[in-house]
Every structure is written in structure tokens, then in C-alpha cells.
Design a protein around this motif. Structure first.
Motif, short mmCIF file in Angstrom:
data_model
loop_
_atom_site.label_atom_id
_atom_site.label_comp_id
_atom_site.label_asym_id
_atom_site.label_seq_id
_atom_site.Cartn_x
_atom_site.Cartn_y
_atom_site.Cartn_z
N SER A 133 8.90 -0.01 1.25
CA SER A 133 7.62 0.07 1.95
C SER A 133 7.68 -0.53 3.34
CB SER A 133 6.53 -0.63 1.13
OG SER A 133 6.84 -2.01 0.95
N ASN A 134 8.45 -1.64 3.53
CA ASN A 134 8.48 -2.23 4.87
C ASN A 134 9.28 -1.39 5.85
OD1 ASN A 134 10.86 -2.87 3.60
ND2 ASN A 134 10.80 -5.05 4.08
N ASN A 137 6.78 1.21 6.84
CA ASN A 137 5.89 0.63 7.84
C ASN A 137 6.53 0.64 9.22
OD1 ASN A 137 3.71 0.03 6.21
ND2 ASN A 137 4.47 -2.00 5.64
N TYR A 252 7.12 -6.13 -1.30
CA TYR A 252 5.69 -6.36 -1.49
C TYR A 252 5.34 -7.85 -1.48
CZ TYR A 252 5.81 -1.48 -2.95
OH TYR A 252 6.00 -0.12 -2.98
N ASN A 258 7.61 -9.89 5.97
CA ASN A 258 6.84 -8.72 5.51
C ASN A 258 5.44 -8.70 6.10
OD1 ASN A 258 8.95 -7.72 4.01
ND2 ASN A 258 8.31 -8.71 2.11
N ARG A 259 4.81 -9.89 6.25
CA ARG A 259 3.47 -9.94 6.84
C ARG A 259 3.50 -9.49 8.30
NH1 ARG A 259 3.11 -15.01 4.24
NH2 ARG A 259 3.30 -16.07 6.27
N LYS A 262 3.97 -5.73 8.51
CA LYS A 262 2.72 -5.04 8.14
C LYS A 262 1.69 -5.14 9.25
CE LYS A 262 -0.72 -4.69 4.47
NZ LYS A 262 -1.17 -5.22 3.15
#
Length: 521
Positions: A133-134, A137, A252, A258-259, A262
């Protein structure tokens, strides 16, 4: 009806058993079944180690490789860039097994098999591996990750934006960006007695291609486009810090990395939505702008929707955002590393630098490049192809079987990943000759089809129906930029340069590309 504590405990126990079974199946039983099925057909490779497979060894080998830069003039880079793949092929043969987590990767170090996997008759059977997912992104969910009908529709809508007549319209933007860079380099030489300056061209060329993408994609919204480029540049930097540790669901977790990825993705999406909304209003008011990539995609999207009789656009706003983010990633990163390695390699081989410059001056003189002239740059084209062979921007491509497939006499169960090792194929002496690690652009004198023994064995942009849709744009941009650099500067490696190619999102110079530029007029 009241539920007794015993019943609750019993239900909890069943859930725990189910979860335990799923973990056992995922991390132990399934890998063992797949490994046995492959070995029974004669494939060799590493043994599966629970739960991360060869990831620990891959991390160790990469760390060891990073401590040992290559000698200058050496193009024998595979062992440093992809040490696990290199060691597996050396030890177990051209078809061999490695493990990333509980999933077997079968290395297909054979251009015939690679062509078959990428071919029009088989490409729908071998699906692209789902990205974390990252990473989505970062690069956007576009053509590179879509499958089936959605991929076909998006490709049909986007293709007109890369037609030759549309690329010609983007030339002024490419020339303007390169002119600004050349002027910046020349200004930096002010006060130098010999018109020279040492410059790390790697970040400079990233800025060049990022600015070119901004203009090509958002000509009438350049300031927002440049802001998007800056954010995406930070995303690329963050990508270098992504972990190699195999932890399911890691992407996740609310880690600082990751923050940040996102948050950057949300800002890019907000900027893109603003640009697209303004463009939609302009189109409704009859002020359509189809002179840039965004305008071309939106016009094509509208046309496709009308022709199919759909009341809704075939590509949603989120779809368009995903494609534009991908265009930024692929267009900026791929072209900048191609130009960077070309300048490094031409610094190592000044005789080819002279030949390329002579051709550029013969075709263009000191005038700005034009599309017709670009088509006559045979030496420049040969140089770029040979750089792409030795230093392919993407070193590995991956596909996955979703049903049992027969390939090269081996039956692959569903769930096996096929590793297409572009870099080892490009460096295979059986395909390219004993001089495989030498920089010899003349091997492409008669084109790609005659450059290798088993042709084609040249996959810098992939192959088959899913070949990079922007490859013509990337090569045009590289030819324009390289021509303008050769017109104004000669260059050589700085003593501070360290030859250390290393794969991040693409194959990059780990310690930069320090080059001494000399103004020649």
C-alpha cells in the motif's frame, strides 16, 4: 438467550484454532507444497526458511555489496546490484528458486521465456504482483498495476497522449527545461578561469526531468505541478528507507515513515483534484486545454465515454490521479537515471562522447534540437541503448501465476512468482558475447533485433502489450537533453566520484554523480 462463559471460551478457542491453521498454512504448509512441486520437475534453488525465506540473506548480501564500490570503468555490476539473484543463477542455473517470505520466486534467466511471459498471448495469464500500500501511495495505482478490462480501457484512453504528433507538441517544454538547466550550469562557472565546475549531476537531472514532467503533464498549471514534483521527490527519498524485513501488514502500521508517505500522498491527491476540477470546469465552458498530458487524457476519456454510450466517465477522478502519479514516478525517475548513467559512462569513454558530440553538431549545429533532427541521431541512439543495456533503470520485473501454467516444459502451480531478471539477461555473455561487460554502442548499429544472439534480449522498458507506454517520451526527452548538454559542455568524472550503482526505486548512483563540466563555447 444468554451465552455462557463456557460457550464464549469455546468460540474463542475455535477462532484461535482457525487463525493458527491459517498461519500454519500460509507460513509452512503452502510453501512446502509449492517447493516440492517445483523441485519434482528438476528446478533447484535455496531451501525455504520460515518465515522470511531468503530476505535476511538478501539484506546481508546487499549490505556487503554496499561496502565495496566498483573499480572505475567497470560495467560488471550484477553481483553488486542483485547479489542474491546473481548467486542463485551462478549456483543453481538459469532457472532457479529463491524465497521472498513464504512465496517462491523462480528466476527465469532466459530471454525466450521472458518474451513468452510478456507476450500478447500469455500476458493476461501472468499477472503483475500486487504492490504494498505504501508503494501504491508513492507511485499511484495506474497502468503499471491494473489488470484485465480496467488495464485495457486505461491503456486505450491514455495511448493517444503518447502519439508522435502529441509528443512533438511537448518538445518546446522539454527544450525550455533543458535550456534553464544549461544556463544554471553556465552561471555557476562565472569567475572560473577555465570555465569548469564540479557538479553532482544526479539531483540536477532529477530536477530537470521533474520539471519536464510538470510542464508536459500540467502546462497551464505549472506552479501546482512543480509542487507535486517536490512532494514526489520526497516520496522517492522515503522509499529508500523502506524495510526489507518480511512482516505481513507492515505497510499498515502507523510508523513515522508510513505516516509521512500517507500524508504526502493525501497532499498530492488534493493538488491533483484541484487541477482536474479546474480543467473540468474549463471544458464545460468550452475552454478545453489539450496541449498537455492531463488535457489529452481528459479529452480522450470524454471521447471514449461518448463512444461507448456511458453516462459516467470511463476513468474516474481517482483513476486519473493514479495515472498522473505514476507518470511522475516513471517519467521522472527512469529518464533521470538514464541521463545520469549516460553522462557517467560517456565520462569514462571520452571517445564516444566525442563521437556523439560530433554527430549532434553535424545535425543541429548550435541550434535548438528539433524532432526531425532527433530522428537522425544514430550514434546518440546507440549510446543510449548501450547504457540501458548495462544500467537498466528497472533491474527486475515480476509476474505471478494465478492458475497452473506450463512454461518451458515446467508446470507452475498457482501462487508462484516469476522473476524476470532484466539485468542478468542484459549481462549474459551467451547472449551478448564475451565483451558483454564492455561499453560497445556499435553492437546496436543495426538496431535492437540484431544486437544479441537470441533476439531480442533487451528489455529496459519491459515488453509485450504491457511495454512502458511512455518509452518514446523518455527516449525523446533523453535525446533532447543529451544533445543540448553535448552542444555546450564537455565532461569528465571528478576524483570524488565513487562508482557504486545500487537499486532503489530504480538503478541509481549510490553516492551521487560528481562530474567536472567544461563550457566549450
Amino acid at each position: 438467550m444468554a451465552v455462557s462463559a463456557l460457550e464464549v471460551l469455546g468460540l474463542g478457542g475455535l477462532v484461535a484454532l482457525w487463525l493458527a491453521w491459517r498461519v500454519l498454512e500460509w507460513g509452512w504448509l503452502r510453501p512446502r507444497r509449492l517447493g516440492r512441486a517445483l523441485r519434482a520437475q528438476g528446478l533447484r534453488g535455496t531451501a525455504y526458511r520460515f518465515p522470511s525465506g531468503d530476505l535476511k540473506e538478501d539484506t546481508r548480501l546487499l549490505a556487503a555489496a554496499r561496502t565495496k564500490p566498483l573499480p572505475l570503468q567497470s560495467h560488471d555490476i550484477v553481483a553488486r546490484v542483485e547479489p542474491l539473484v546473481h548467486s542463485s543463477v551462478s549456483a543453481h542455473g538459469k532457472l532457479s528458486i529463491i524465497w521472498f517470505g513464504p512465496t517462491p520466486r523462480v528466476i527465469l534467466n532466459d530471454p525466450t521465456l521472458v518474451r513468452e511471459v510478456l507476450s500478447s498471448s500469455k500476458f493476461r495469464e501472468y499477472r503483475k504482483t500486487e504492490l504494498p500500500s505504501n508503494v501504491i501511495n508513492l507511485i499511484g495505482k495506474g497502468l503499471a498495476s491494473h489488470e484485465g478490462e480496467k488495464w485495457a480501457v486505461h491503456r486505450k484512453i491514455i495511448r493517444p497522449a503518447f502519439h508522435l504528433d502529441k509528443l512533438k507538441e511537448m518538445l518546446p517544454a522539454l527544450i525550455a527545461c533543458t535550456t534553464e538547466l544549461m544556463s544554471r550550469w553556465e552561471d555557476s562557472m562565472t569567475g572560473s578561469s577555465d570555465n569548469t565546475r564540479e557538479i553532482d549531476v544526479w539531483p540536477e537531472l532529477q530536477d530537470l526531468t521533474g520539471d519536464a514532467i510538470s510542464r508536459a503533464a500540467f502546462g497551464s498549471s505549472l506552479s501546482e505541478g512543480r509542487r507535486i514534483f517536490r512532494i514526489q521527490s520526497e516520496q522517492f527519498h522515503l522509499l529508500t528507507h523502506m524495510t526489507n524485513i518480511y512482516i505481513p501488514g507492515y505497510t499498515y502500521l502507523p510508523t513515522k515513515l508510513n505516516r509521512r508517505i500517507k500524508a504526502n500522498a493525501l497532499e498530492v491527491e488534493a493538488l491533483l483534484k484541484g487541477i482536474i476540477t479546474k480543467r473540468e470546469r474549463a471544458m464545460k465552458d468550452g475552454h478545453a486545454d489539450d496541449g498537455d498530458l492531463l488535457g489529452l487524457i481528459m479529452q480522450s476519456n470524454m471521447k471514449e465515454s461518448q463512444e461507448t454510450g456511458s453516462s459516467q466517465p470511463m476513468m474516474t477522478m481517482d483513476d486519473i490521479i493514479g495515472e498522473l502519479k505514476l507518470f511522475y514516478f516513471a517519467g521522472m525517475d527512469t529518464t533521470s537515471v538514464l541521463l545520469t548513467w549516460t553522462m557517467i559512462v560517456l565520462s569514462m569513454h571520452p571517445e564516444w562522447q566525442h563521437r556523439a558530440r560530433d554527430e549532434v553538431l553535424r545535425v543541429f549545429g548550435n541550434k535548438q534540437p528539433d524532432h526531425d533532427g532527433v530522428n537522425h541521431l544514430k550514434v546518440v541512439t546507440m549510446v543510449l541503448y548501450e547504457v540501458l543495456r548495462l544500467y537498466p533503470p528497472v533491474t527486475l520485473v515480476e509476474r505471478e501465476t494465478h492458475k497452473e501454467m506450463e512454461l518451458g516444459g515446467i508446470r507452475y502451480p498457482p501462487g508462484v512468482k516469476l522473476l524476470l531478471p532484466i539485468i542478468t539477461i542484459h549481462h549474459d555473455p551467451e547472449l551478448w558475447g564475451e565483451d558483454v561487460h564492455e561499453f560497445r554502442p556499435e553492437r546496436f548499429a543495426e538496431g535492437i533485433s540484431k544486437a544479441s544472439k537470441d533476439a531480442p534480449a533487451f528489455f529496459p522498458f519491459g515488453g509485450g502489450p504491457r511495454i512502458c507506454i511512455g518509452q518514446t517520451f523518455a527516449l525523446l526527452e533523453a535525446k533532447i537533453a543529451l544533445s543540448m548538454i553535448l552542444q555546450r559542455f564537455s565532461f569528465q568524472l571528478s576524483p570524488s566520484y565513487t562508482h557504486a550503482p545500487f537499486p532503489v526505486s530504480t538503478l541509481q548512483p549510490e553516492h551521487g554523480a560528481q562530474i567536472i563540466l567544461k563550457k566549450i563555447y
